[in-house]
Design a protein around this motif. Structure first.
Motif, PDB file in Angstrom:
ATOM      1  N   LEU A   1     -57.283  21.782  33.780  1.00 21.71           N
ATOM      2  CA  LEU A   1     -55.865  21.599  34.321  1.00 21.71           C
ATOM      3  C   LEU A   1     -55.634  20.451  35.217  1.00 21.71           C
ATOM      4  CD1 LEU A   1     -55.292  25.383  35.026  1.00 21.71           C
ATOM      5  CD2 LEU A   1     -55.010  24.217  33.003  1.00 21.71           C
ATOM      6  N   HIS A   2     -54.603  19.458  34.858  1.00 23.43           N
ATOM      7  CA  HIS A   2     -54.275  18.633  35.718  1.00 23.43           C
ATOM      8  C   HIS A   2     -52.591  18.663  36.195  1.00 23.43           C
ATOM      9  CE1 HIS A   2     -54.025  14.572  37.468  1.00 23.43           C
ATOM     10  NE2 HIS A   2     -53.067  14.154  36.695  1.00 23.43           N
ATOM     11  N   ILE A   3     -52.547  18.944  37.391  1.00 22.01           N
ATOM     12  CA  ILE A   3     -51.191  18.909  37.988  1.00 22.01           C
ATOM     13  C   ILE A   3     -50.934  17.552  38.089  1.00 22.01           C
ATOM     14  CG2 ILE A   3     -49.873  20.044  39.782  1.00 22.01           C
ATOM     15  CD1 ILE A   3     -52.173  21.936  40.324  1.00 22.01           C
ATOM     16  N   ARG A   4     -49.767  17.320  37.547  1.00 19.33           N
ATOM     17  CA  ARG A   4     -49.214  15.742  37.209  1.00 19.33           C
ATOM     18  C   ARG A   4     -48.480  15.189  38.365  1.00 19.33           C
ATOM     19  NH1 ARG A   4     -46.785  14.773  31.908  1.00 19.33           N
ATOM     20  NH2 ARG A   4     -47.554  12.365  32.428  1.00 19.33           N
ATOM     21  N   THR A   5     -47.612  16.296  38.840  1.00 22.55           N
ATOM     22  CA  THR A   5     -46.762  15.930  39.841  1.00 22.55           C
ATOM     23  C   THR A   5     -46.386  16.970  41.204  1.00 22.55           C
ATOM     24  OG1 THR A   5     -44.856  17.059  38.615  1.00 22.55           O
ATOM     25  CG2 THR A   5     -45.116  14.892  37.946  1.00 22.55           C
ATOM     26  N   GLU A   6     -45.601  16.499  42.189  1.00 27.41           N
ATOM     27  CA  GLU A   6     -45.476  17.399  43.080  1.00 27.41           C
ATOM     28  C   GLU A   6     -44.385  18.586  42.677  1.00 27.41           C
ATOM     29  OE1 GLU A   6     -44.049  15.368  46.632  1.00 27.41           O
ATOM     30  OE2 GLU A   6     -46.017  14.944  47.314  1.00 27.41           O
ATOM     31  N   ARG A   7     -43.490  18.233  41.665  1.00 28.41           N
ATOM     32  CA  ARG A   7     -42.649  19.036  41.062  1.00 28.41           C
ATOM     33  C   ARG A   7     -43.539  20.378  40.515  1.00 28.41           C
ATOM     34  NH1 ARG A   7     -38.606  17.656  36.344  1.00 28.41           N
ATOM     35  NH2 ARG A   7     -40.546  17.331  35.369  1.00 28.41           N
ATOM     36  N   GLY A   8     -44.561  19.875  39.797  1.00 32.05           N
ATOM     37  CA  GLY A   8     -45.507  20.767  39.164  1.00 32.05           C
ATOM     38  C   GLY A   8     -46.036  21.687  39.991  1.00 32.05           C
ATOM     39  N   LEU A   9     -46.497  21.169  41.321  1.00 31.72           N
ATOM     40  CA  LEU A   9     -47.117  22.168  42.468  1.00 31.72           C
ATOM     41  C   LEU A   9     -45.986  22.886  43.065  1.00 31.72           C
ATOM     42  CD1 LEU A   9     -49.509  22.673  44.353  1.00 31.72           C
ATOM     43  CD2 LEU A   9     -48.544  20.750  45.937  1.00 31.72           C
ATOM     44  N   SER A  10     -44.762  22.401  43.053  1.00 32.04           N
ATOM     45  CA  SER A  10     -43.757  23.477  43.511  1.00 32.04           C
ATOM     46  C   SER A  10     -43.419  24.411  42.749  1.00 32.04           C
ATOM     47  CB  SER A  10     -42.455  22.578  44.058  1.00 32.04           C
ATOM     48  OG  SER A  10     -42.599  21.786  44.963  1.00 32.04           O
ATOM     49  N   TYR A  11     -43.627  24.137  41.340  1.00 33.40           N
ATOM     50  CA  TYR A  11     -43.409  25.318  40.505  1.00 33.40           C
ATOM     51  C   TYR A  11     -44.417  26.354  40.641  1.00 33.40           C
ATOM     52  CZ  TYR A  11     -39.834  23.124  37.254  1.00 33.40           C
ATOM     53  OH  TYR A  11     -38.888  22.527  36.782  1.00 33.40           O
ATOM     54  N   LEU A  12     -45.860  25.876  40.803  1.00 27.40           N
ATOM     55  CA  LEU A  12     -46.814  26.912  41.033  1.00 27.40           C
ATOM     56  C   LEU A  12     -46.670  27.835  42.387  1.00 27.40           C
ATOM     57  CD1 LEU A  12     -49.615  24.704  39.631  1.00 27.40           C
ATOM     58  CD2 LEU A  12     -48.543  26.601  38.362  1.00 27.40           C
ATOM     59  N   LEU A  13     -46.386  26.815  43.171  1.00 34.48           N
ATOM     60  CA  LEU A  13     -46.266  27.628  44.643  1.00 34.48           C
ATOM     61  C   LEU A  13     -44.921  28.668  44.886  1.00 34.48           C
ATOM     62  CD1 LEU A  13     -47.090  24.682  46.868  1.00 34.48           C
ATOM     63  CD2 LEU A  13     -48.514  26.668  46.517  1.00 34.48           C
ATOM     64  N   THR A  14     -43.879  28.163  44.151  1.00 37.49           N
ATOM     65  CA  THR A  14     -42.805  29.018  44.405  1.00 37.49           C
ATOM     66  C   THR A  14     -42.567  30.230  43.373  1.00 37.49           C
ATOM     67  OG1 THR A  14     -41.592  27.576  42.975  1.00 37.49           O
ATOM     68  CG2 THR A  14     -41.216  27.128  45.383  1.00 37.49           C
ATOM     69  N   ALA A  15     -43.358  30.105  42.451  1.00 38.67           N
ATOM     70  CA  ALA A  15     -43.338  31.173  41.388  1.00 38.67           C
ATOM     71  C   ALA A  15     -44.673  31.585  41.067  1.00 38.67           C
ATOM     72  CB  ALA A  15     -42.442  31.009  40.321  1.00 38.67           C
ATOM     73  N   PRO A  16     -45.588  32.223  41.678  1.00 40.61           N
ATOM     74  CA  PRO A  16     -46.866  32.396  41.536  1.00 40.61           C
ATOM     75  C   PRO A  16     -46.943  33.407  40.269  1.00 40.61           C
ATOM     76  CG  PRO A  16     -46.345  32.762  43.879  1.00 40.61           C
ATOM     77  CD  PRO A  16     -45.144  32.727  43.271  1.00 40.61           C
ATOM     78  N   GLY A  17     -48.022  33.168  39.493  1.00 39.80           N
ATOM     79  CA  GLY A  17     -48.210  34.135  38.234  1.00 39.80           C
ATOM     80  C   GLY A  17     -47.646  33.401  37.125  1.00 39.80           C
ATOM     81  N   ASP A  18     -47.448  34.145  36.042  1.00 38.74           N
ATOM     82  CA  ASP A  18     -47.165  33.394  34.722  1.00 38.74           C
ATOM     83  C   ASP A  18     -45.763  32.509  34.753  1.00 38.74           C
ATOM     84  OD1 ASP A  18     -45.273  35.496  34.992  1.00 38.74           O
ATOM     85  OD2 ASP A  18     -45.710  36.248  32.900  1.00 38.74           O
ATOM     86  N   LEU A  19     -45.117  32.777  35.493  1.00 43.79           N
ATOM     87  CA  LEU A  19     -43.595  32.105  35.682  1.00 43.79           C
ATOM     88  C   LEU A  19     -43.875  30.775  35.939  1.00 43.79           C
ATOM     89  CD1 LEU A  19     -40.761  32.123  34.927  1.00 43.79           C
ATOM     90  CD2 LEU A  19     -40.044  32.996  37.166  1.00 43.79           C
ATOM     91  N   GLY A  20     -44.576  30.433  37.198  1.00 45.80           N
ATOM     92  CA  GLY A  20     -44.635  29.277  37.924  1.00 45.80           C
ATOM     93  C   GLY A  20     -45.636  28.352  36.853  1.00 45.80           C
ATOM     94  N   LEU A  21     -46.798  28.991  36.363  1.00 52.62           N
ATOM     95  CA  LEU A  21     -47.402  28.403  35.398  1.00 52.62           C
ATOM     96  C   LEU A  21     -46.684  27.760  34.271  1.00 52.62           C
ATOM     97  CD1 LEU A  21     -50.546  27.735  34.491  1.00 52.62           C
ATOM     98  CD2 LEU A  21     -50.639  30.003  33.276  1.00 52.62           C
ATOM     99  N   ALA A  22     -45.997  28.729  33.714  1.00 49.70           N
ATOM    100  CA  ALA A  22     -45.057  28.372  32.475  1.00 49.70           C
ATOM    101  C   ALA A  22     -44.249  27.205  32.792  1.00 49.70           C
ATOM    102  CB  ALA A  22     -44.376  29.568  31.964  1.00 49.70           C
ATOM    103  N   ARG A  23     -43.303  27.262  33.755  1.00 51.15           N
ATOM    104  CA  ARG A  23     -42.470  26.253  34.485  1.00 51.15           C
ATOM    105  C   ARG A  23     -43.099  24.910  34.391  1.00 51.15           C
ATOM    106  NH1 ARG A  23     -39.128  29.450  39.078  1.00 51.15           N
ATOM    107  NH2 ARG A  23     -37.404  30.368  37.693  1.00 51.15           N
TER     108      ARG A  23
END
Length: 445
Positions: free
Chosen positions: A59-81
């Motif tokens: 898994l490669h988190i390409r951007t800070e926005r991607g990290l924010s998605y994962l942190l602000t919606a833990p679980g399947d929703l953040g991963l999907a975003r």
């Protein structure tokens, strides 16, 4: 597996600002919230990584926005975003079938809550702005509480909007994913080596057998999709069949197929809510994949409507996805609700059978096809992979990613018995209890 930029579906991410001095690395954050060995390699835009260097999946988190998605919606929703937006890249699998990645994540990643002091230190180092949710990708539907603008849940207008979100993507897209049968429901495999087309024909034969279809009978197929059951019943059994669907795109495709196959004297598909279907005395009613959309609290009205459209002695075959038991919540996960089936709901098989009984049906037979749906989804993912570039051209890269993620994840859920697929057969009996049902079933199990 190596892929070109186009094959992976990569899009240009938002520019990533330099990491602030003293900020924790992404690898540090991952170590803080997981325990044990990771089954995948996780790398990030800041150059940090964690997990086995020789892992087959990355898994490669390409951007800070991607990290924010994962942190602000833990679980399947953040991963999907993060994945749908292109801010999270999955390496080692094709985006049309990330099944192996999901299986590895589901079996090998164990999460933990960091200590309060550690958590505060991480947040301060990251910056509080990282905990401000970025705007979601355009493929995401509004949360349930905001969908009231299109009506109360399962009102006619809101149901129509939900069906449009899922089914009116592109008929051309579905042709490539589903194959020539244009059937978007669980197939029936005599053997795992059966082709998807043969397995879908098996399913229609099974439904026809359970309904005891014969020439001259009248069939109502509610939630008929692209008209597969309607055309099968007319072509193979000489049945006069009417299908209804809330998707205009499906109805137009199905009616064109009926005319193309020379079945217009027997078959018809209408763009119509099942609640508005003709109140005639049909000999049989089939519902293949509609129950998931109507809402559990509407089961009494739904089964009552189907009962009212059957003649005494007529049969209903209800085919739907269910929970594995009657204690699980009805609402799906956030990813399914926002990206795939807005307002969809599942109940346990016992609830479905009880509601059929309470509506007046006598239930004669029930069958769980859970394993068959896992095989069906694997076939759809193979089609998506084989037609990836054309599917992206039809529906867009984000939507293609959604479908690959959804189908691979659903396959895993069926394999793990987290969800099931049940066919339930019932009759509307006559005033003296006469059902017309034989001592033993007419069809081949």
């Amino acid at each position: 597996m190596s892929m070109t930029e186009q094959e992976s579906g990569r899009t240009d991410p938002e520019p990533t600002p330099p990491r602030r001095t003293g900020a924790p690395t992404v690898a540090t954050i991952i170590r803080a919230v997981t325990r044990g060995e990771l089954p995948v390699r996780i790398s990030a835009y800041d150059g940090s990584d964690v997990g086995p260097a020789d892992a087959a999946i990355g898994l490669h988190i390409r951007t800070e926005r991607g990290l924010s998605y994962l942190l602000t919606a833990p679980g399947d929703l953040g991963l999907a975003r993060a994945y749908v937006s292109g801010d999270l890249e999955v390496r080692g699998v094709h985006p049309g079938d990330p099944y192996e990645a999901l299986r590895a994540l589901g079996t090998g990643v164990r999460f933990k809550a960091p200590a309060m002091g550690e958590a505060l230190s991480l947040v301060r180092g990251l910056g509080w702005e990282r905990l401000r949710p970025p705007p979601p990708p355009p493929q995401e539907a509004l949360p349930r509480w905001r969908r009231v603008v299109s009506g109360l849940r399962h009102s006619r207008a809101r149901d129509s909007s939900a069906i449009e979100h899922h089914y009116d993507v592109s008929n051309s897209f579905y042709e490539k994913v589903l194959g020539p049968s244009m059937t978007y429901t669980c197939a029936v495999f005599r053997d795992p080596s059966d082709s998807l087309e043969q397995a879908q024909a098996n399913k229609y034969e099974l439904v026809a057998g359970k309904l005891a279809l014969k020439p001259g009978m009248r069939l109502l197929d509610v939630g008929c999709g692209w008209g597969g059951m309607v055309r099968h019943a007319a072509r193979e059994y000489g049945v006069k069949a009417l299908g209804v669907t809330l998707s205009r795109a499906q109805a137009e495709w199905a009616q064109a197929a009926i005319e193309r196959e020379g079945l217009a004297d027997l078959a018809e598909v209408r763009h119509m809510d099942y609640r508005d279907a003709p109140r005639d005395s049909f000999d049989a009613v089939s519902s293949i994949g509609l129950t998931e959309h109507i809402g559990v609290r509407n089961y009494p009205a739904y089964f009552g409507a189907l009962y009212d459209r059957l003649r005494p002695g007529g049969r209903l075959l209800n085919h739907c996805i269910t929970r594995a038991d009657n204690r699980m919540p009805n609402n799906p996960g956030a990813f399914i609700d926002r990206y795939v089936f807005p307002d969809g709901e599942l109940a346990g098989p016992g609830r479905v059978i009880s509601e059929m009984h309470d509506a007046g049906f006598e239930v004669h037979h029930e069958e769980n096809l859970r394993q068959h749906y896992a095989l069906t989804l694997a076939g759809w993912c193979r089609n998506l992979v084989a037609n990836w570039d054309a599917c992206v051209a039809d529906a867009g890269i984000g939507r293609a990613r959604v479908w690959g993620l959804y189908m691979a994840g659903s396959r895993l859920a069926f394999e793990r018995n987290e969800i099931q697929l049940h066919q339930v057969l019932g009759t509307r009996n006559g005033p003296q209890g006469e059902s017309g049902y034989p001592l033993r079933p007419e069809w081949t199990p």
